[in-house]
Design a protein around this motif. Sequence first.
Motif, PDB file in Angstrom:
ATOM      1  N   GLY A  85       0.813  -1.211   0.000  1.00 39.94           N
ATOM      2  CA  GLY A  85       0.000   0.000   0.000  1.00 39.94           C
ATOM      3  C   GLY A  85       0.847   1.262   0.000  1.00 39.94           C
ATOM      4  N   TYR A  86       1.912   1.264   0.801  1.00 35.13           N
ATOM      5  CA  TYR A  86       2.793   2.432   0.854  1.00 35.13           C
ATOM      6  C   TYR A  86       3.610   2.575  -0.428  1.00 35.13           C
ATOM      7  CZ  TYR A  86       1.685   2.978   5.801  1.00 35.13           C
ATOM      8  OH  TYR A  86       1.023   3.177   6.984  1.00 35.13           O
ATOM      9  N   ILE A  87       4.074   1.450  -0.963  1.00 34.21           N
ATOM     10  CA  ILE A  87       4.862   1.511  -2.192  1.00 34.21           C
ATOM     11  C   ILE A  87       4.005   1.997  -3.354  1.00 34.21           C
ATOM     12  CG2 ILE A  87       5.973   0.046  -3.937  1.00 34.21           C
ATOM     13  CD1 ILE A  87       7.400  -1.369  -1.706  1.00 34.21           C
ATOM     14  N   CYS A  88       2.725   1.642  -3.356  1.00 30.31           N
ATOM     15  CA  CYS A  88       1.807   2.157  -4.377  1.00 30.31           C
ATOM     16  C   CYS A  88       1.845   3.683  -4.416  1.00 30.31           C
ATOM     17  CB  CYS A  88       0.387   1.664  -4.095  1.00 30.31           C
ATOM     18  SG  CYS A  88      -0.896   2.525  -5.034  1.00 30.31           S
ATOM     19  N   GLU A  89       1.756   4.310  -3.250  1.00 32.97           N
ATOM     20  CA  GLU A  89       1.768   5.771  -3.187  1.00 32.97           C
ATOM     21  C   GLU A  89       3.133   6.338  -3.550  1.00 32.97           C
ATOM     22  OE1 GLU A  89      -1.335   7.950  -2.066  1.00 32.97           O
ATOM     23  OE2 GLU A  89      -1.386   6.273  -3.480  1.00 32.97           O
ATOM     24  N   ILE A  90       4.195   5.631  -3.198  1.00 36.10           N
ATOM     25  CA  ILE A  90       5.540   6.085  -3.572  1.00 36.10           C
ATOM     26  C   ILE A  90       5.695   6.076  -5.092  1.00 36.10           C
ATOM     27  CG2 ILE A  90       7.982   5.467  -3.497  1.00 36.10           C
ATOM     28  CD1 ILE A  90       7.483   4.409  -0.642  1.00 36.10           C
ATOM     29  N   ILE A  91       5.263   4.976  -5.718  1.00 38.87           N
ATOM     30  CA  ILE A  91       5.371   4.883  -7.181  1.00 38.87           C
ATOM     31  C   ILE A  91       4.498   5.938  -7.852  1.00 38.87           C
ATOM     32  CG2 ILE A  91       4.923   3.411  -9.191  1.00 38.87           C
ATOM     33  CD1 ILE A  91       5.608   1.004  -7.444  1.00 38.87           C
ATOM     34  N   ARG A  92       3.287   6.100  -7.343  1.00 36.21           N
ATOM     35  CA  ARG A  92       2.372   7.088  -7.939  1.00 36.21           C
ATOM     36  C   ARG A  92       2.967   8.500  -7.875  1.00 36.21           C
ATOM     37  NH1 ARG A  92      -1.389  10.673  -6.278  1.00 36.21           N
ATOM     38  NH2 ARG A  92      -1.063  10.090  -4.092  1.00 36.21           N
ATOM     39  N   SER A  93       3.540   8.855  -6.722  1.00 42.15           N
ATOM     40  CA  SER A  93       4.130  10.191  -6.601  1.00 42.15           C
ATOM     41  C   SER A  93       5.323  10.354  -7.534  1.00 42.15           C
ATOM     42  CB  SER A  93       4.552  10.443  -5.145  1.00 42.15           C
ATOM     43  OG  SER A  93       5.600   9.580  -4.755  1.00 42.15           O
ATOM     44  N   GLY A  94       6.077   9.253  -7.721  1.00 41.89           N
ATOM     45  CA  GLY A  94       7.207   9.323  -8.641  1.00 41.89           C
ATOM     46  C   GLY A  94       6.770   9.516 -10.073  1.00 41.89           C
ATOM     47  N   ILE A  95       5.732   8.792 -10.490  1.00 42.27           N
ATOM     48  CA  ILE A  95       5.217   8.931 -11.857  1.00 42.27           C
ATOM     49  C   ILE A  95       4.664  10.330 -12.085  1.00 42.27           C
ATOM     50  CG2 ILE A  95       3.377   8.172 -13.415  1.00 42.27           C
ATOM     51  CD1 ILE A  95       3.793   5.345 -12.325  1.00 42.27           C
ATOM     52  N   GLU A  96       3.951  10.850 -11.104  1.00 41.22           N
ATOM     53  CA  GLU A  96       3.358  12.178 -11.252  1.00 41.22           C
ATOM     54  C   GLU A  96       4.403  13.284 -11.215  1.00 41.22           C
ATOM     55  OE1 GLU A  96       0.324  12.413  -8.281  1.00 41.22           O
ATOM     56  OE2 GLU A  96      -1.109  11.227  -9.462  1.00 41.22           O
ATOM     57  N   SER A  97       5.609  12.968 -10.695  1.00 42.74           N
ATOM     58  CA  SER A  97       6.664  13.984 -10.655  1.00 42.74           C
ATOM     59  C   SER A  97       7.362  14.144 -12.004  1.00 42.74           C
ATOM     60  CB  SER A  97       7.706  13.618  -9.589  1.00 42.74           C
ATOM     61  OG  SER A  97       8.460  12.478  -9.982  1.00 42.74           O
ATOM     62  N   VAL A  98       7.133  13.189 -12.915  1.00 39.38           N
ATOM     63  CA  VAL A  98       7.740  13.272 -14.248  1.00 39.38           C
ATOM     64  C   VAL A  98       6.922  14.224 -15.110  1.00 39.38           C
ATOM     65  CG1 VAL A  98       8.368  11.964 -16.318  1.00 39.38           C
ATOM     66  CG2 VAL A  98       8.673  10.935 -14.055  1.00 39.38           C
ATOM     67  N   ASP A  99       7.593  15.086 -15.829  1.00 40.11           N
ATOM     68  CA  ASP A  99       6.929  16.064 -16.697  1.00 40.11           C
ATOM     69  C   ASP A  99       5.993  15.353 -17.672  1.00 40.11           C
ATOM     70  OD1 ASP A  99       6.180  18.032 -18.470  1.00 40.11           O
ATOM     71  OD2 ASP A  99       8.194  18.841 -18.733  1.00 40.11           O
ATOM     72  N   PRO A 100       4.702  15.719 -17.698  1.00 41.34           N
ATOM     73  CA  PRO A 100       3.764  15.084 -18.643  1.00 41.34           C
ATOM     74  C   PRO A 100       4.196  15.188 -20.095  1.00 41.34           C
ATOM     75  CG  PRO A 100       2.584  16.429 -17.040  1.00 41.34           C
ATOM     76  CD  PRO A 100       4.040  16.710 -16.840  1.00 41.34           C
ATOM     77  N   GLY A 101       5.036  16.165 -20.382  1.00 40.19           N
ATOM     78  CA  GLY A 101       5.527  16.319 -21.742  1.00 40.19           C
ATOM     79  C   GLY A 101       6.360  15.130 -22.196  1.00 40.19           C
ATOM     80  N   GLN A 102       6.934  14.389 -21.239  1.00 40.16           N
ATOM     81  CA  GLN A 102       7.715  13.212 -21.602  1.00 40.16           C
ATOM     82  C   GLN A 102       6.822  12.148 -22.241  1.00 40.16           C
ATOM     83  OE1 GLN A 102      11.130  12.758 -21.093  1.00 40.16           O
ATOM     84  NE2 GLN A 102      11.179  14.923 -20.534  1.00 40.16           N
ATOM     85  N   MET A 103       5.651  11.947 -21.661  1.00 45.03           N
ATOM     86  CA  MET A 103       4.696  10.991 -22.213  1.00 45.03           C
ATOM     87  C   MET A 103       4.205  11.462 -23.581  1.00 45.03           C
ATOM     88  SD  MET A 103       2.796   8.196 -21.968  1.00 45.03           S
ATOM     89  CE  MET A 103       2.481   7.639 -20.289  1.00 45.03           C
ATOM     90  N   GLU A 104       3.921  12.745 -23.706  1.00 49.19           N
ATOM     91  CA  GLU A 104       3.436  13.283 -24.972  1.00 49.19           C
ATOM     92  C   GLU A 104       4.492  13.144 -26.066  1.00 49.19           C
ATOM     93  OE1 GLU A 104       2.369  17.260 -24.079  1.00 49.19           O
ATOM     94  OE2 GLU A 104       0.781  16.693 -22.659  1.00 49.19           O
ATOM     95  N   ALA A 105       5.754  13.366 -25.690  1.00 49.16           N
ATOM     96  CA  ALA A 105       6.825  13.249 -26.684  1.00 49.16           C
ATOM     97  C   ALA A 105       6.974  11.803 -27.154  1.00 49.16           C
ATOM     98  CB  ALA A 105       8.141  13.743 -26.081  1.00 49.16           C
ATOM     99  N   ALA A 106       6.854  10.866 -26.205  1.00 48.46           N
ATOM    100  CA  ALA A 106       6.959   9.451 -26.575  1.00 48.46           C
ATOM    101  C   ALA A 106       5.811   9.042 -27.483  1.00 48.46           C
ATOM    102  CB  ALA A 106       6.972   8.588 -25.310  1.00 48.46           C
ATOM    103  N   ARG A 107       4.610   9.521 -27.177  1.00 56.40           N
ATOM    104  CA  ARG A 107       3.455   9.186 -28.020  1.00 56.40           C
ATOM    105  C   ARG A 107       3.597   9.787 -29.412  1.00 56.40           C
ATOM    106  NH1 ARG A 107      -1.246   7.766 -25.829  1.00 56.40           N
ATOM    107  NH2 ARG A 107      -1.604   7.096 -27.971  1.00 56.40           N
ATOM    108  N   SER A 108       4.241  10.954 -29.486  1.00 54.01           N
ATOM    109  CA  SER A 108       4.362  11.633 -30.780  1.00 54.01           C
ATOM    110  C   SER A 108       5.294  10.895 -31.739  1.00 54.01           C
ATOM    111  CB  SER A 108       4.863  13.065 -30.576  1.00 54.01           C
ATOM    112  OG  SER A 108       6.208  13.072 -30.159  1.00 54.01           O
ATOM    113  N   ILE A 109       6.184  10.047 -31.187  1.00 57.34           N
ATOM    114  CA  ILE A 109       7.084   9.298 -32.071  1.00 57.34           C
ATOM    115  C   ILE A 109       6.608   7.854 -32.249  1.00 57.34           C
ATOM    116  CG2 ILE A 109       9.087  10.726 -31.542  1.00 57.34           C
ATOM    117  CD1 ILE A 109      10.056   8.572 -29.626  1.00 57.34           C
ATOM    118  N   GLY A 110       5.346   7.593 -31.853  1.00 58.52           N
ATOM    119  CA  GLY A 110       4.728   6.317 -32.166  1.00 58.52           C
ATOM    120  C   GLY A 110       4.707   5.293 -31.047  1.00 58.52           C
ATOM    121  N   PHE A 111       5.155   5.655 -29.850  1.00 60.95           N
ATOM    122  CA  PHE A 111       5.102   4.709 -28.741  1.00 60.95           C
ATOM    123  C   PHE A 111       3.659   4.547 -28.271  1.00 60.95           C
ATOM    124  CE2 PHE A 111       9.619   4.752 -26.754  1.00 60.95           C
ATOM    125  CZ  PHE A 111      10.172   4.572 -28.007  1.00 60.95           C
TER     126      PHE A 111
END
Length: 234
Positions: A117-143
């Motif tokens: 349960g605690y690790i779930c929140e740790i992972i979630r906070s880590g994912i949310e700390s990454v700039d959303p633009g990283q996901m958008e850039a990956a999607r833009s090149i076909g990922f």
Amino acid sequence: MDFNAWLADMTGFLSRYSALFIGGLRNTLILSAIAGVLSILVGGGLCFLRMSRIAPLRWIANIWIEFVRGTPVLVQIMLVYYGLPMIGIEPPVPAFLGSAGNRVMYGIIALTINSGGYICEIIRSGIESVDPGQMEAARSIGFSPVRSMMMIVVPQAVKNILPNFGNEFANLIKASSQAMVIGVAELMFTFNTISSTGRVFTPLIVIAFLYFVMTFTVGRGVHAMEKHFKKADR
């Protein structure tokens, strides 16, 4: 008692009870290591449920997390130990755990539920700390969304959450001491055995030292990994 007398007494004490301490340390490491690995898997799964767009999946993760946060780990261990047999669930017991392996397995399950349960929140906070633009850039090149998450976002999140991961694993090592209430022969169970002979303070000193060594080692390992990632970034 002068130092030489104390040293002689401590040497004799350790020689007499070394097998108990080694057995307790072994079981503490088994509990912590197996529960640590499983809690990462469980926490990762819960994180994806927690971040899902499907409401019932989010509810499952939220209930799990709130239960873990709102109840002591001691209660969770006892609930698992007494509750699972009542509903007919008997976990498989690896041969290396010995005759008391079922108690160890119940301890592992309870610690996994708690730490997951605690690790779930740790992972979630880590994912949310990454700039959303990283996901958008990956999607833009076909990922695909999954590939973008696993290859772009998660590796960056891991670097952000390493210190919290280290803290949680250190907490898991300490929480494993609660498994003594169901008869798991870990370090604090060893204290109960030795204290019945009238020696109380000395075994506590030894046990405190062993816990310190384990948690300190985890801390230094995480620090080394952080330095490695920083060098890789440069």
